[in-house]
Write an enzyme that holds these catalytic residues in place. Sequence first.
Site, PDB file in Angstrom:
ATOM      1  N   CYS A 142       0.826  -1.207   0.000  1.00 16.49           N
ATOM      2  CA  CYS A 142       0.000   0.000   0.000  1.00 16.49           C
ATOM      3  C   CYS A 142       0.865   1.265   0.000  1.00 16.49           C
ATOM      4  O   CYS A 142       1.591   1.512   0.958  1.00 16.49           O
ATOM      5  CB  CYS A 142      -0.911  -0.057   1.233  1.00 16.49           C
ATOM      6  SG  CYS A 142      -1.661   1.491   1.712  1.00 16.49           S
ATOM      7  N   CYS A 168       0.211   3.749   2.815  1.00 21.57           N
ATOM      8  CA  CYS A 168       0.682   3.168   4.081  1.00 21.57           C
ATOM      9  C   CYS A 168       2.171   3.460   4.264  1.00 21.57           C
ATOM     10  O   CYS A 168       2.628   3.750   5.371  1.00 21.57           O
ATOM     11  CB  CYS A 168       0.447   1.663   4.119  1.00 21.57           C
ATOM     12  SG  CYS A 168      -1.279   1.180   3.990  1.00 21.57           S
TER      13      CYS A 168
END
Length: 103
Positions: free
Chosen positions: A30, A33
């Site tokens: 991600c 993230c």
Amino acid sequence: MAIVNVSDSTFKAEVEGQGTVLVDFWAPWCGPCKMIAPILDELAGEVNATIAKVNVDENPESASRFGVMSIPTLILFKDGQPVDKVVGVNSKEALKNLISKHQ
């Protein structure tokens, strides 16, 4: 305080106790993230709260239990109860404010 990695099996012990815990639901693939990780590292040294990370790929039970649909999702727990939630990348100041309003 330190950042702790939490799994489905340790979630209850690590997060649902006393105190304030900001849980980052994330995954290694991600992009956002990865962007929030250094913010959380800095935040850990500046707030009176535990920062916990849950890899949703390895721990789907915890993510499902708290309705995590997109990542990063950060859920703030106070004495074991979820009290606030933000989705996406937030600034360090925004996260500090989120924590401080529940302490």
